[in-house]
Design a protein around this motif. Sequence first.
Motif, PDB file in Angstrom:
ATOM      1  N   MET A   1      -8.141  -4.933   3.581  1.00 52.16           N
ATOM      2  CA  MET A   1      -6.721  -6.257   3.050  1.00 52.16           C
ATOM      3  C   MET A   1      -7.417  -7.543   2.975  1.00 52.16           C
ATOM      4  N   ASN A   2      -8.335  -7.915   4.473  1.00 45.84           N
ATOM      5  CA  ASN A   2      -8.391  -9.392   5.189  1.00 45.84           C
ATOM      6  C   ASN A   2      -9.571  -9.093   4.059  1.00 45.84           C
ATOM      7  N   PHE A   3     -10.528  -8.315   3.689  1.00 50.77           N
ATOM      8  CA  PHE A   3     -11.983  -8.477   2.906  1.00 50.77           C
ATOM      9  C   PHE A   3     -11.990  -8.915   1.670  1.00 50.77           C
ATOM     10  N   VAL A   4     -10.950  -8.523   0.733  1.00 52.80           N
ATOM     11  CA  VAL A   4     -10.461  -9.084  -0.215  1.00 52.80           C
ATOM     12  C   VAL A   4      -9.873 -10.293  -0.296  1.00 52.80           C
ATOM     13  N   HIS A   5      -9.215 -10.657   0.303  1.00 48.14           N
ATOM     14  CA  HIS A   5      -8.700 -12.346   0.778  1.00 48.14           C
ATOM     15  C   HIS A   5      -9.617 -12.602   0.730  1.00 48.14           C
ATOM     16  N   ASN A   6     -10.649 -12.497   1.448  1.00 47.22           N
ATOM     17  CA  ASN A   6     -11.899 -13.734   2.092  1.00 47.22           C
ATOM     18  C   ASN A   6     -12.661 -13.535   0.798  1.00 47.22           C
ATOM     19  N   ILE A   7     -12.766 -12.818   0.366  1.00 44.18           N
ATOM     20  CA  ILE A   7     -13.709 -13.065  -0.819  1.00 44.18           C
ATOM     21  C   ILE A   7     -13.570 -13.561  -2.491  1.00 44.18           C
ATOM     22  N   THR A   8     -11.430 -13.537  -2.419  1.00 42.98           N
ATOM     23  CA  THR A   8     -10.461 -13.658  -3.506  1.00 42.98           C
ATOM     24  C   THR A   8     -10.763 -15.890  -3.527  1.00 42.98           C
ATOM     25  N   ALA A   9     -10.499 -15.554  -1.756  1.00 40.38           N
ATOM     26  CA  ALA A   9     -11.120 -17.734  -1.688  1.00 40.38           C
ATOM     27  C   ALA A   9     -12.408 -17.978  -1.313  1.00 40.38           C
ATOM     28  N   ILE A  10     -13.317 -17.366  -1.519  1.00 40.85           N
ATOM     29  CA  ILE A  10     -14.414 -17.880  -1.453  1.00 40.85           C
ATOM     30  C   ILE A  10     -14.773 -18.187  -2.876  1.00 40.85           C
ATOM     31  N   PHE A  11     -13.909 -17.176  -4.190  1.00 36.72           N
ATOM     32  CA  PHE A  11     -14.167 -17.196  -5.296  1.00 36.72           C
ATOM     33  C   PHE A  11     -13.895 -18.254  -5.412  1.00 36.72           C
ATOM     34  N   ILE A  12     -12.144 -18.729  -5.401  1.00 32.33           N
ATOM     35  CA  ILE A  12     -11.416 -20.116  -5.526  1.00 32.33           C
ATOM     36  C   ILE A  12     -12.115 -21.223  -5.590  1.00 32.33           C
ATOM     37  N   PHE A  13     -12.181 -21.139  -4.308  1.00 33.44           N
ATOM     38  CA  PHE A  13     -13.567 -22.576  -3.830  1.00 33.44           C
ATOM     39  C   PHE A  13     -14.739 -22.587  -4.406  1.00 33.44           C
ATOM     40  N   ALA A  14     -15.093 -22.055  -4.811  1.00 32.42           N
ATOM     41  CA  ALA A  14     -16.743 -21.556  -5.194  1.00 32.42           C
ATOM     42  C   ALA A  14     -17.064 -20.938  -6.670  1.00 32.42           C
ATOM     43  N   PRO A  15     -16.342 -21.492  -7.458  1.00 33.85           N
ATOM     44  CA  PRO A  15     -16.401 -20.370  -8.494  1.00 33.85           C
ATOM     45  C   PRO A  15     -17.770 -20.175  -9.869  1.00 33.85           C
ATOM     46  N   PHE A  16     -18.314 -20.931  -8.824  1.00 32.55           N
ATOM     47  CA  PHE A  16     -19.753 -21.365 -10.106  1.00 32.55           C
ATOM     48  C   PHE A  16     -20.307 -20.025  -8.983  1.00 32.55           C
ATOM     49  N   LEU A  17     -19.849 -19.857  -7.842  1.00 32.68           N
ATOM     50  CA  LEU A  17     -20.473 -18.643  -7.069  1.00 32.68           C
ATOM     51  C   LEU A  17     -20.856 -17.329  -8.166  1.00 32.68           C
ATOM     52  N   ALA A  18     -19.436 -16.654  -8.406  1.00 32.13           N
ATOM     53  CA  ALA A  18     -18.825 -15.700  -9.621  1.00 32.13           C
ATOM     54  C   ALA A  18     -19.428 -15.795 -10.542  1.00 32.13           C
TER      55      ALA A  18
END
Length: 124
Positions: free
Chosen positions: A1-18
Amino acid sequence: MNFVHNITAIFIFAPFLAFIILLFLSRKKLKRGAIGFSADITTFLLFLSVPVSVEALWGVNISFAVSVTAILMAMILLVLEWKKTKEIEILKYVRKTWRLYFLLLAAGYVIIWLTGLALTVISF
């Protein structure tokens, strides 16, 4: 669950990466529509990212303002589309509105982060 949380946080702070990841993944299947598809998915992230970025930098919650602005823009665009064509194609209208949201939110995101970067550099 922590992994999913970290990935979500990365995409929210860096949407252009997504956006870039989606572009590369969808390029083989969609070819022409890959940029549009990537922009459509990234728009969801930008609706989250812009208010979160403003809150992180200045401590101001603008989620409500972003939502109200989006609704008002949709209403204005609907009236303009209705006056132009008299018969509105819903899917076409939604696509235009959603892509405009992408452009405006992406520009806002870039401006917010450039301002935050400038403020950080000035504070040192």
